[in-house]
Design an enzyme around this catalytic site. Sequence first.
Site, PDB file in Angstrom:
ATOM      1  N   ARG A  49       0.811  -1.184   0.046  1.00 35.38           N
ATOM      2  CA  ARG A  49       0.018   0.116  -0.049  1.00 35.38           C
ATOM      3  C   ARG A  49       0.811   1.264   0.107  1.00 35.38           C
ATOM      4  O   ARG A  49       0.530   2.297  -0.867  1.00 35.38           O
ATOM      5  CB  ARG A  49      -1.079   0.069   1.269  1.00 35.38           C
ATOM      6  N   THR A  50       1.794   1.356   0.963  1.00 31.55           N
ATOM      7  CA  THR A  50       2.604   2.452   0.893  1.00 31.55           C
ATOM      8  C   THR A  50       3.357   2.870  -0.419  1.00 31.55           C
ATOM      9  O   THR A  50       3.016   4.015  -0.968  1.00 31.55           O
ATOM     10  CB  THR A  50       3.451   2.556   2.100  1.00 31.55           C
ATOM     11  N   LYS A  77      26.755  -3.968  -5.644  1.00 34.54           N
ATOM     12  CA  LYS A  77      28.478  -3.989  -5.735  1.00 34.54           C
ATOM     13  C   LYS A  77      29.143  -3.452  -4.683  1.00 34.54           C
ATOM     14  O   LYS A  77      30.369  -3.342  -4.435  1.00 34.54           O
ATOM     15  CB  LYS A  77      28.675  -3.088  -6.973  1.00 34.54           C
ATOM     16  N   ARG A  98      11.647   4.079   2.585  1.00 35.48           N
ATOM     17  CA  ARG A  98      11.215   2.927   3.891  1.00 35.48           C
ATOM     18  C   ARG A  98      12.491   2.005   4.124  1.00 35.48           C
ATOM     19  O   ARG A  98      13.055   1.440   3.308  1.00 35.48           O
ATOM     20  CB  ARG A  98       9.971   1.907   3.477  1.00 35.48           C
ATOM     21  N   HIS A 126       5.693   5.703  11.333  1.00 30.07           N
ATOM     22  CA  HIS A 126       5.178   5.629   9.899  1.00 30.07           C
ATOM     23  C   HIS A 126       4.194   6.852  10.065  1.00 30.07           C
ATOM     24  O   HIS A 126       2.953   6.714   9.990  1.00 30.07           O
ATOM     25  CB  HIS A 126       4.431   4.298   9.889  1.00 30.07           C
TER      26      HIS A 126
HETATM   27  C1  NCD Z   1       2.041  -0.902   8.060  1.00 24.46           C
HETATM   28  C2  NCD Z   1       3.432  -0.953   8.272  1.00 24.46           C
HETATM   29  O1  NCD Z   1       4.247  -1.077   7.187  1.00 24.46           O
HETATM   30  O2  NCD Z   1       4.048  -0.784   9.378  1.00 24.46           O
HETATM   31  N1  NCD Z   1       1.602  -1.463   6.594  1.00 24.46           N
HETATM   32  C3  NCD Z   1       1.543  -0.235   5.892  1.00 24.46           C
HETATM   33  O3  NCD Z   1       2.358   0.591   5.958  1.00 24.46           O
HETATM   34  N2  NCD Z   1       0.141  -0.060   5.570  1.00 24.46           N
HETATM   35  C4  NCD Z   1       1.526  -2.146   9.153  1.00 24.46           C
HETATM   36  C5  NCD Z   1       2.192  -3.344   9.113  1.00 24.46           C
HETATM   37  O4  NCD Z   1       3.073  -4.004   8.296  1.00 24.46           O
HETATM   38  O5  NCD Z   1       1.609  -4.438   9.765  1.00 24.46           O
END
Ligand code: NCD
Length: 296
Positions: A49-50, A77, A98, A126
């Site tokens: 999703r993100t 590398k 991320r 997050h």
């Molecule tokens: C969450 C995350 O990555 O922290 N997911 C997300 O970004 N929607 C929650 C999770 O992974 O449980």
Amino acid sequence: MPSLISIKDLDKETLVKICYRALEIKKNGFQESLKSKIVATLFFEPSTRTCMSFETAIYRLGAQALRFPTDNSSLKKGESIEDTIRMAASYADCVVIRHPQEGLVLWAQKFCECPLINGGDGKNEHPTQTILDLVTLFEDRESLDGITITIAGDLKHSRTVTSLLHALSFFDLKIILAAPQNFELSSSSRTIISSQIICETENLSEALDTDYFYMTRLQKERFDGITGIETKDYWVVDLEKCKTYGRDSMKIMHPLPRVDEISVDLDDSPYQLYFTQASNGVYARIAVLEYVLGYL
Ligand code: NCD
């Protein structure tokens, strides 16, 4: 221009403004407000999703996405992560990162001149998930004052919980914490919301007496060992439990991905708000990109 590393970077006014901008875009349609911009997305950890909603947001803004190929880059590398991020920041107008390491995005700020957005750093934070959570709450009701919200599941390792609780501390609302043993909230997060907590329980039926039930999955990638909890029915929210113990107007939220903790029999029920959350991710991230690039 501002970065968004932690939800603590935003005061209440700015946070609410970003959320209402997201709702305005949802209502009025997309505008290509960032046409000449390039946004790099560096995902060193799995994401559905993100990553997808950031890319959708970038395209809806008329901007270009610069996707980093984690499997096919000079990291293979032996290039350092510092040099990798430095390059992305020198090509793009904004970088979304991320990474499994807590604090990495904050550290990256030292050698990046463009705005950075934290797409999740280990179990730390997050912030854009919290913004889409709030967008969903504001869409569902005008004011959060007086409501009760349950935060449930793996409160110890969920970065979504840390960021969300900080944002909820801005509002006059009540919080129920529901966690299995050994997955309780850390003392640092508890301090922020201590005056709002009305109940702490391991009992789901008690925690379902609420307006919003925000569930999280066990973050297995962040602890060793088998818990046994996932096989226990008492830790699964399903339609029957919602009907028996929940308020009629209660909504179930979840950042997703779900594993077993939310039954699929809730998907078509009036309790379901988790898919709405996920689709609001696009509007929330458009508003965040506008904010960090100075268009808000
Ligand atoms: C969450 C995350 O990555 O922290 N997911 C997300 O970004 N929607 C929650 C999770 O992974 O449980």
